[in-house]
Design a protein around this motif. Structure first.
Motif, PDB file in Angstrom:
ATOM      1  N   LEU A  32       0.821  -1.211   0.000  1.00 56.77           N
ATOM      2  CA  LEU A  32       0.000   0.000   0.000  1.00 56.77           C
ATOM      3  C   LEU A  32       0.855   1.262   0.000  1.00 56.77           C
ATOM      4  O   LEU A  32       0.479   2.265  -0.577  1.00 56.77           O
ATOM      5  N   LEU A  35       1.468   2.890  -3.180  1.00 58.15           N
ATOM      6  CA  LEU A  35       0.290   3.439  -3.848  1.00 58.15           C
ATOM      7  C   LEU A  35      -0.203   4.736  -3.222  1.00 58.15           C
ATOM      8  O   LEU A  35      -1.263   5.235  -3.589  1.00 58.15           O
ATOM      9  N   ASN A  36       0.547   5.268  -2.255  1.00 57.34           N
ATOM     10  CA  ASN A  36       0.147   6.519  -1.604  1.00 57.34           C
ATOM     11  C   ASN A  36      -0.193   7.572  -2.645  1.00 57.34           C
ATOM     12  O   ASN A  36       0.520   7.735  -3.626  1.00 57.34           O
ATOM     13  N   ARG A  38      -2.648   7.426  -4.643  1.00 54.23           N
ATOM     14  CA  ARG A  38      -3.424   6.826  -5.736  1.00 54.23           C
ATOM     15  C   ARG A  38      -4.626   6.041  -5.214  1.00 54.23           C
ATOM     16  O   ARG A  38      -5.243   5.282  -5.950  1.00 54.23           O
ATOM     17  N   PHE A  39      -4.970   6.234  -3.943  1.00 59.83           N
ATOM     18  CA  PHE A  39      -6.051   5.454  -3.339  1.00 59.83           C
ATOM     19  C   PHE A  39      -7.382   5.674  -4.051  1.00 59.83           C
ATOM     20  O   PHE A  39      -8.128   4.734  -4.298  1.00 59.83           O
ATOM     21  N   THR A  40      -7.694   6.931  -4.398  1.00 59.65           N
ATOM     22  CA  THR A  40      -8.967   7.185  -5.077  1.00 59.65           C
ATOM     23  C   THR A  40      -8.957   6.595  -6.489  1.00 59.65           C
ATOM     24  O   THR A  40      -9.990   6.156  -6.979  1.00 59.65           O
ATOM     25  N   ILE A  42      -7.524   3.795  -7.320  1.00 57.82           N
ATOM     26  CA  ILE A  42      -7.784   2.364  -7.136  1.00 57.82           C
ATOM     27  C   ILE A  42      -9.252   2.129  -6.821  1.00 57.82           C
ATOM     28  O   ILE A  42      -9.896   1.237  -7.390  1.00 57.82           O
ATOM     29  N   LEU A  43      -9.813   2.933  -5.930  1.00 57.49           N
ATOM     30  CA  LEU A  43     -11.228   2.812  -5.592  1.00 57.49           C
ATOM     31  C   LEU A  43     -12.087   3.041  -6.832  1.00 57.49           C
ATOM     32  O   LEU A  43     -13.064   2.330  -7.070  1.00 57.49           O
ATOM     33  N   LEU A  65      -8.925   9.397   3.231  1.00 63.77           N
ATOM     34  CA  LEU A  65      -8.834   8.018   2.752  1.00 63.77           C
ATOM     35  C   LEU A  65      -7.417   7.496   2.974  1.00 63.77           C
ATOM     36  O   LEU A  65      -6.456   8.030   2.423  1.00 63.77           O
ATOM     37  N   THR A  66      -7.304   6.470   3.808  1.00 65.74           N
ATOM     38  CA  THR A  66      -6.005   5.858   4.099  1.00 65.74           C
ATOM     39  C   THR A  66      -5.912   4.507   3.404  1.00 65.74           C
ATOM     40  O   THR A  66      -6.915   3.979   2.907  1.00 65.74           O
ATOM     41  N   GLY A  67      -4.741   3.929   3.398  1.00 62.42           N
ATOM     42  CA  GLY A  67      -4.555   2.601   2.814  1.00 62.42           C
ATOM     43  C   GLY A  67      -5.385   1.553   3.530  1.00 62.42           C
ATOM     44  O   GLY A  67      -5.994   0.681   2.899  1.00 62.42           O
ATOM     45  N   LEU A  70      -8.958   2.011   2.534  1.00 58.19           N
ATOM     46  CA  LEU A  70      -9.117   1.542   1.152  1.00 58.19           C
ATOM     47  C   LEU A  70      -9.291   0.026   1.114  1.00 58.19           C
ATOM     48  O   LEU A  70     -10.202  -0.487   0.459  1.00 58.19           O
TER      49      LEU A  70
END
Length: 190
Positions: A32, A35-36, A38-40, A42-43, A65-67, A70
């Motif tokens: 994770l 991917l910091n 880029r969470f949104t 991925i969602l 939104l945290t890892g 997510l």
């Protein structure tokens, strides 16, 4: 395959499955941390909901939104789509309701939330589902989430269990668009 501990996840998988996934260019055990930011993204990829940064900032303005969040949202979303019951467990105040609120806001789906407690009646439960069904019947949405919070504090576990596991209420089938989620608080011996 995302994980807080990618090595542990990969080591826990059958070697043939790992090999098969890697042959098919599926990254197993992506951290994770990598991917910091880029969470949104991925969602969005999983839910097929595309939102601008401006839209996201207005969903729940103070939600971060945290890892970890997510991963939980992805697990909840996948279970809902597969028709698997979803029951969250965690201490009071750890963010279960807020996480569900953000996910519903992200999906653009109404949320009917019932804070269950010792005084909750069966009629309260039925009324919450009736409100959810009314949302669907209004034509404003194709799905609505019902979140029953702290269900283990209620004397009406029969109807709650029926709603979660059998997707019915007093023998009446719930519409497909009604998605049922529940939360429990851990029980501790003193």
């Amino acid at each position: 395959f995302l994980s807080q501990d990618p090595k542990k996840m990969k080591d826990g998988m059958h070697p043939n499955l790992v090999r098969h996934l890697e042959i098919n260019r599926i990254s197993v055990g992506e951290a994770l941390n990598s991917l910091n930011g880029r969470f949104t993204e991925i969602l969005s990829a999983l839910t097929n909901v595309d939102r601008s940064e401006h839209e996201i900032s207005k969903l729940l303005p103070d939600y971060q939104l945290t890892g970890d969040a997510l991963l939980k949202m992805l697990a909840i979303y996948c279970r809902i789509r597969c028709g698997i019951p979803v029951i969250l467990m965690g201490e009071c105040g750890c963010g279960k309701t807020y996480l569900i609120s953000f996910l519903c806001a992200w999906l653009g789906s109404p949320l009917e939330n019932l804070d269950v407690h010792g005084g909750t009646t069966e009629d309260d439960i039925v009324q919450t589902f009736d409100k959810a069904i009314a949302h669907l019947q209004s034509g404003d949405c194709h799905e609505v989430f019902v979140f029953l919070d702290e269900v283990n504090t209620c004397a009406h576990m029969g109807i709650i269990t029926e709603a979660i596991c059998s997707r019915s209420l007093n023998g009446r089938k719930l519409p497909v668009g009604v998605k049922v989620l529940a939360a429990v608080n851990p029980h501790r011996r003193r």
